[in-house]
Design a protein around this motif. Structure first.
Motif, mmCIF file in Angstrom:
data_model
loop_
_atom_site.group_PDB
_atom_site.id
_atom_site.type_symbol
_atom_site.label_atom_id
_atom_site.label_comp_id
_atom_site.label_asym_id
_atom_site.label_seq_id
_atom_site.Cartn_x
_atom_site.Cartn_y
_atom_site.Cartn_z
ATOM 1 N N GLU A 277 -8.295 -1.379 -4.254
ATOM 2 C CA GLU A 277 -7.556 -0.115 -4.104
ATOM 3 C C GLU A 277 -8.507 1.010 -3.702
ATOM 4 O O GLU A 277 -9.575 1.152 -4.293
ATOM 5 C CB GLU A 277 -6.853 0.232 -5.416
ATOM 6 C CG GLU A 277 -5.826 -0.804 -5.853
ATOM 7 C CD GLU A 277 -5.094 -0.393 -7.126
ATOM 8 O OE1 GLU A 277 -5.204 0.805 -7.489
ATOM 9 O OE2 GLU A 277 -4.458 -1.238 -7.751
ATOM 10 N N PRO A 278 -8.109 1.785 -2.685
ATOM 11 C CA PRO A 278 -6.930 1.595 -1.836
ATOM 12 C C PRO A 278 -7.096 0.409 -0.906
ATOM 13 O O PRO A 278 -8.205 -0.039 -0.648
ATOM 14 C CB PRO A 278 -6.845 2.904 -1.056
ATOM 15 C CG PRO A 278 -8.264 3.372 -0.973
ATOM 16 C CD PRO A 278 -8.909 2.972 -2.275
ATOM 17 N N TRP A 279 -5.960 -0.086 -0.399
ATOM 18 C CA TRP A 279 -6.006 -1.226 0.478
ATOM 19 C C TRP A 279 -6.822 -0.914 1.729
ATOM 20 O O TRP A 279 -6.879 0.241 2.174
ATOM 21 C CB TRP A 279 -4.600 -1.616 0.913
ATOM 22 C CG TRP A 279 -3.800 -2.306 -0.147
ATOM 23 C CD1 TRP A 279 -4.114 -2.435 -1.464
ATOM 24 C CD2 TRP A 279 -2.529 -2.932 0.041
ATOM 25 N NE1 TRP A 279 -3.128 -3.114 -2.116
ATOM 26 C CE2 TRP A 279 -2.141 -3.434 -1.227
ATOM 27 C CE3 TRP A 279 -1.699 -3.123 1.120
ATOM 28 C CZ2 TRP A 279 -0.937 -4.112 -1.404
ATOM 29 C CZ3 TRP A 279 -0.501 -3.798 0.952
ATOM 30 C CH2 TRP A 279 -0.130 -4.290 -0.300
ATOM 31 N N SER A 280 -7.373 -1.957 2.313
ATOM 32 C CA SER A 280 -8.058 -1.807 3.592
ATOM 33 C C SER A 280 -7.039 -1.540 4.693
ATOM 34 O O SER A 280 -5.831 -1.779 4.530
ATOM 35 C CB SER A 280 -8.835 -3.079 3.922
ATOM 36 O OG SER A 280 -7.936 -4.165 4.129
ATOM 37 N N PHE A 281 -7.541 -1.066 5.821
ATOM 38 C CA PHE A 281 -6.657 -0.820 6.959
ATOM 39 C C PHE A 281 -5.971 -2.109 7.394
ATOM 40 O O PHE A 281 -4.781 -2.115 7.713
ATOM 41 C CB PHE A 281 -7.463 -0.226 8.125
ATOM 42 C CG PHE A 281 -6.658 -0.015 9.369
ATOM 43 C CD1 PHE A 281 -5.818 1.071 9.499
ATOM 44 C CD2 PHE A 281 -6.728 -0.926 10.419
ATOM 45 C CE1 PHE A 281 -5.068 1.256 10.646
ATOM 46 C CE2 PHE A 281 -5.987 -0.747 11.570
ATOM 47 C CZ PHE A 281 -5.154 0.350 11.685
ATOM 48 N N GLU A 282 -6.697 -3.215 7.371
ATOM 49 C CA GLU A 282 -6.105 -4.485 7.791
ATOM 50 C C GLU A 282 -4.973 -4.885 6.858
ATOM 51 O O GLU A 282 -3.897 -5.310 7.318
ATOM 52 C CB GLU A 282 -7.165 -5.585 7.806
ATOM 53 C CG GLU A 282 -6.594 -6.937 8.236
ATOM 54 C CD GLU A 282 -7.538 -8.104 7.985
ATOM 55 O OE1 GLU A 282 -7.277 -9.196 8.516
ATOM 56 O OE2 GLU A 282 -8.516 -7.920 7.235
ATOM 57 N N ALA A 283 -5.183 -4.769 5.553
ATOM 58 C CA ALA A 283 -4.146 -5.160 4.606
ATOM 59 C C ALA A 283 -2.903 -4.295 4.773
ATOM 60 O O ALA A 283 -1.765 -4.801 4.775
ATOM 61 C CB ALA A 283 -4.675 -5.063 3.179
ATOM 62 N N ARG A 284 -3.110 -2.984 4.908
ATOM 63 C CA ARG A 284 -1.961 -2.094 5.077
ATOM 64 C C ARG A 284 -1.221 -2.409 6.378
ATOM 65 O O ARG A 284 0.012 -2.429 6.430
ATOM 66 C CB ARG A 284 -2.426 -0.638 5.060
ATOM 67 C CG ARG A 284 -1.261 0.357 5.105
ATOM 68 C CD ARG A 284 -1.720 1.778 4.889
ATOM 69 N NE ARG A 284 -2.440 2.306 6.038
ATOM 70 C CZ ARG A 284 -3.752 2.503 6.076
ATOM 71 N NH1 ARG A 284 -4.490 2.192 5.013
ATOM 72 N NH2 ARG A 284 -4.332 3.002 7.141
ATOM 73 N N THR A 285 -1.979 -2.660 7.430
ATOM 74 C CA THR A 285 -1.385 -2.991 8.718
ATOM 75 C C THR A 285 -0.565 -4.274 8.636
ATOM 76 O O THR A 285 0.562 -4.352 9.134
ATOM 77 C CB THR A 285 -2.491 -3.166 9.775
ATOM 78 O OG1 THR A 285 -3.179 -1.938 9.924
ATOM 79 C CG2 THR A 285 -1.899 -3.569 11.110
ATOM 80 N N LEU A 286 -1.101 -5.285 8.013
ATOM 81 C CA LEU A 286 -0.390 -6.548 7.886
ATOM 82 C C LEU A 286 0.899 -6.378 7.082
ATOM 83 O O LEU A 286 1.938 -6.968 7.416
ATOM 84 C CB LEU A 286 -1.287 -7.590 7.216
ATOM 85 C CG LEU A 286 -2.439 -8.141 8.053
ATOM 86 C CD1 LEU A 286 -3.400 -8.934 7.174
ATOM 87 C CD2 LEU A 286 -1.918 -9.014 9.190
ATOM 88 N N PHE A 287 0.841 -5.579 6.035
ATOM 89 C CA PHE A 287 2.026 -5.389 5.211
ATOM 90 C C PHE A 287 3.112 -4.645 5.975
ATOM 91 O O PHE A 287 4.299 -4.982 5.879
ATOM 92 C CB PHE A 287 1.653 -4.624 3.941
ATOM 93 C CG PHE A 287 2.739 -4.609 2.900
ATOM 94 C CD1 PHE A 287 3.358 -5.780 2.493
ATOM 95 C CD2 PHE A 287 3.164 -3.420 2.326
ATOM 96 C CE1 PHE A 287 4.363 -5.781 1.535
ATOM 97 C CE2 PHE A 287 4.156 -3.397 1.361
ATOM 98 C CZ PHE A 287 4.758 -4.583 0.971
ATOM 99 N N VAL A 288 2.726 -3.644 6.761
ATOM 100 C CA VAL A 288 3.705 -2.930 7.582
ATOM 101 C C VAL A 288 4.326 -3.878 8.601
ATOM 102 O O VAL A 288 5.543 -3.864 8.830
ATOM 103 C CB VAL A 288 3.037 -1.724 8.278
ATOM 104 C CG1 VAL A 288 3.963 -1.136 9.334
ATOM 105 C CG2 VAL A 288 2.670 -0.658 7.256
ATOM 106 N N ARG A 289 3.509 -4.715 9.214
ATOM 107 C CA ARG A 289 4.040 -5.690 10.172
ATOM 108 C C ARG A 289 4.999 -6.667 9.492
ATOM 109 O O ARG A 289 6.016 -7.060 10.073
ATOM 110 C CB ARG A 289 2.891 -6.452 10.831
ATOM 111 C CG ARG A 289 2.101 -5.635 11.828
ATOM 112 C CD ARG A 289 0.892 -6.401 12.319
ATOM 113 N NE ARG A 289 1.244 -7.716 12.858
ATOM 114 C CZ ARG A 289 0.358 -8.678 13.102
ATOM 115 N NH1 ARG A 289 -0.923 -8.481 12.818
ATOM 116 N NH2 ARG A 289 0.755 -9.813 13.623
ATOM 117 N N LEU A 290 4.682 -7.067 8.278
ATOM 118 C CA LEU A 290 5.565 -7.952 7.523
ATOM 119 C C LEU A 290 6.926 -7.299 7.314
ATOM 120 O O LEU A 290 7.975 -7.909 7.559
ATOM 121 C CB LEU A 290 4.922 -8.304 6.180
ATOM 122 C CG LEU A 290 5.790 -9.056 5.167
ATOM 123 C CD1 LEU A 290 6.187 -10.426 5.701
ATOM 124 C CD2 LEU A 290 5.066 -9.187 3.831
#
Length: 641
Positions: free
Chosen positions: A335-348
């Protein structure tokens, strides 16, 4: 206790049938009395019919035996679903009628010639397996039609625990699918849920005093005592969780059936699982998303999100074994999430219809707890309003899927899908869910790694997600006081446009009637008036995060010749625009990527785009380039009237 009672009822019925067969003078050879369907499985409910068939060899006549056999059973007060068929007639009926075939798969010997029973059972199973590839499409169609008529056990207001999706009928069909030898089902997961649902049916019929499979609103509280649960809400959660689990297993098994039927019957060469690389550490094998073995889950916290995103975006099965392993071995995201993790979650969340089966797999395997632990408070939570067609958790997922249809209408689709996910997160606590949700949404959005300004927008969307609908339908939208009620709470045009999209997605996910043309017109008119009021007050449309990201000159000159891709370059993620053979890279623009989530190969050498006039930026150009050929265009934050 109900499992023992079912066994006792079955044993008593068996004794009665055997006695009736003997009393009617049934011979020991050439004739057999069989139990089929639920009776064949030994699962008699308190008011179940006795499904029995008298089968005789082709060269014999049932005659007098058929006439005298049923009277003792009728005299005992049992309701019979009976038939008399020769061996050939039984096989022909099973081949011509899927319902007969399904019931016959559960046949059980009661009396008479056991060799005839064994012969019949062997021939029925051989026929079922031989013709499975031709019969399963028809069975799938029957299943879909029944689901459309009866709804889902997990969400219907008056669920039918037998015929609804996720009910006992679906559980029985899974057994028939396994009998084809084409696919397998997770029996350790299915059987406990099926038996628990049988317990519910037993208690329901005992309370109703008749053969009933529907749970009316008044029955939830009455079932609490017999099922040893505290109250009506606990009974609802229990029953709907059972239906949800069976639904998930059923959908997963049918997806695998589809994959098997799509493959050629004969396969040349070695039968090795072919792995098609899909993302870092993720591969596709026979239509299912799996790990490629190159990265250990413990070494990559984003691997779970990466696998889920691939499955959802490509509408593939996220292999349950893969999800379970990721749930066990993946570390908690920092925490906070990395940019990659946040990006993947938004794409999901923005994956559309592929989100639902992937989300269900994440739920059932426990992997979702690593991503969003707050989700547990929403699981199987019933809505207080009868207008809702789904439970709270499914409604939230449906809202995310509805919001993906509106991503091209807003300048920050990432904020829209996150707000769609969190808009009802406060319903797991006592009090006003919008007020509770605002607080919880702030915590979650900050954990996801959003900037403070984005966290504020998400929190405001959650807090006021009912504002436009309630105001537009209860007040005069043309009254300045009504408009001020909105602008006093939402003071920027970007949030107004996002709130309009969220309102529409929320309403469409609730029920078709919740977003009628009348209601839509009122809400859109109010949002437009609020936007115009803010514009008159000098509030700009520019999304500050993208204000300095201009479009290349070639893109502005001819948008129809443009292709846009997002790539991972050494200096960071870029938006790559092609105009003919010319390429330009902007390392900070993510708007197109957030809308479509596309990927490309490393960029060819290109120039960086210089800052320019606002008219050339993503946020203010009314007709931007086509996004990866999909036809969607980044739009202004202005609210259309």
């Amino acid at each position: 206790m109900t499992a023992e009672e079912r066994a006792q009822r079955t044993e008593a019925a068996d004794d009665l049938c055997r006695a009736a067969y003997v009393e009617a003078g049934g011979p020991d050879a050439g004739f057999c009395l069989l139990a089929v369907g639920g009776y064949g499985r030994g699962e008699l409910a308190p008011y179940s019919d006795l499904d029995v068939v008298l089968v005789h060899a082709d060269d014999l006549d049932a005659g007098e035996l058929a006439e005298s056999l049923w009277y003792p059973l009728w005299d005992a007060g049992h309701r019979l679903d009976h038939s008399v068929r020769s061996l050939s007639e039984m096989l022909a009926a099973a081949e011509g009628d899927l319902k007969v075939a399904l019931g016959a798969l559960d046949l059980r010997h009661l009396a008479g010639d056991p060799n005839l029973t064994l012969r019949l059972r062997t021939m029925l199973l051989a026929s079922w397996r031989r013709d499975a590839r031709h019969r399963l499409p028809n069975l799938a169609l029957m299943r879909e039609q029944r689901h459309e008529l009866m709804g889902e056990l997990a969400h219907a207001s008056v669920p039918d625990i037998k015929e609804a999706e996720g009910g006992l009928r679906d559980a029985g069909i899974l057994t028939a699918l396994v009998a084809t030898w084409l696919v397998d089902a997770s029996w350790p997961d299915l059987e406990p849920s099926r038996r628990a649902l049988l317990d519910v049916r037993d208690e329901l019929q005992r309370l109703a005093g008749r053969a009933s499979d529907r749970i009316g609103p008044e029955m939830w509280a009455q079932l609490a005592g017999p099922l040893e649960l505290p109250d009506a809400e606990a009974v609802q959660v229990h029953v709907r969780e059972l239906g949800r689990r069976i639904t998930h297993l059923s959908r997963l098994t049918w997806r695998r059936v589809g994959a098997v039927l799509a493959r050629p019957v004969s396969v040349r060469g070695a039968r090795r699982p072919a792995l098609q690389s899909a993302a870092r550490g993720v591969a596709i094998s026979r239509g299912e998303v799996v790990l490629d073995g190159k990265i250990a889950p413990a070494d990559d916290a984003a691997l779970l999100l990466r696998a889920a995103t691939v499955a959802a975006e490509r509408d593939l099965v996220l292999a349950p074994a893969t999800a379970s392993r990721l749930a066990r071995e993946s570390p908690v995201l920092s925490e906070p999430w990395s940019f990659e993790a946040r990006t993947l979650f938004v794409r999901l969340l923005a994956a559309g219809r592929g989100l639902l089966p992937t989300w269900e797999t994440l739920e059932e395997t426990g992997a979702l707890r690593l991503i969003l632990p707050e989700w547990e408070r929403l699981r199987a939570l019933p809505h207080a309003s009868v207008i809702h067609r789904f439970t709270v958790d499914r409604h939230v997922v449906e809202t995310c899927m509805e919001s993906t249809k509106l991503l091209a209408d807003v300048s920050r689709p990432d904020l829209l899908v996150i707000a769609a996910l969190l808009h009802d997160i406060g319903k797991g606590e006592a009090g006003d869910h919008a007020i509770n949700g605002e607080r919880i949404a702030r915590e979650i959005a900050a954990r996801f790694g959003f900037s403070s300004s984005d966290v504020e927008i998400i929190a405001m969307l959650v807090r006021w997600h009912l504002l436009l609908a309630e105001t537009a339908t209860t007040c005069d939208p043309q009254d300045p006081v009504t408009v001020a009620r909105v602008t006093d709470r939402i003071s920027d045009r970007l949030t107004i446009s996002l709130l309009l999209a969220l309102t529409e997605a929320d309403a469409r996910a609730t029920s078709p009637k919740a977003w009628s043309s009348w209601r839509a017109g009122l809400v859109r008119d109010l949002a437009w008036r609020a936007d115009q009021t803010l514009a008159d007050q000098g509030v700009t449309l520019v999304d500050e995060e993208y204000a300095d990201v201009p479009l290349p000159d070639g893109v502005q000159a001819d948008p129809d010749r443009v292709a846009v891709r997002v790539i991972d370059a050494e200096e960071g993620r870029c938006c790559r625009c092609s105009v003919g053979t010319e390429w330009a890279c902007s390392p900070t623009c993510q708007r197109c990527w957030r809308t479509c989530g596309c990927r490309s190969s490393p960029p060819a050498p290109g120039r960086r785009v210089r800052s320019g006039s606002p008219s050339g930026t993503w946020g203010n150009r009314p007709s931007g380039p086509r996004c990866c050929g999909s036809g969607s265009r980044p739009r202004s934050t202005a609210v259309p009237r």
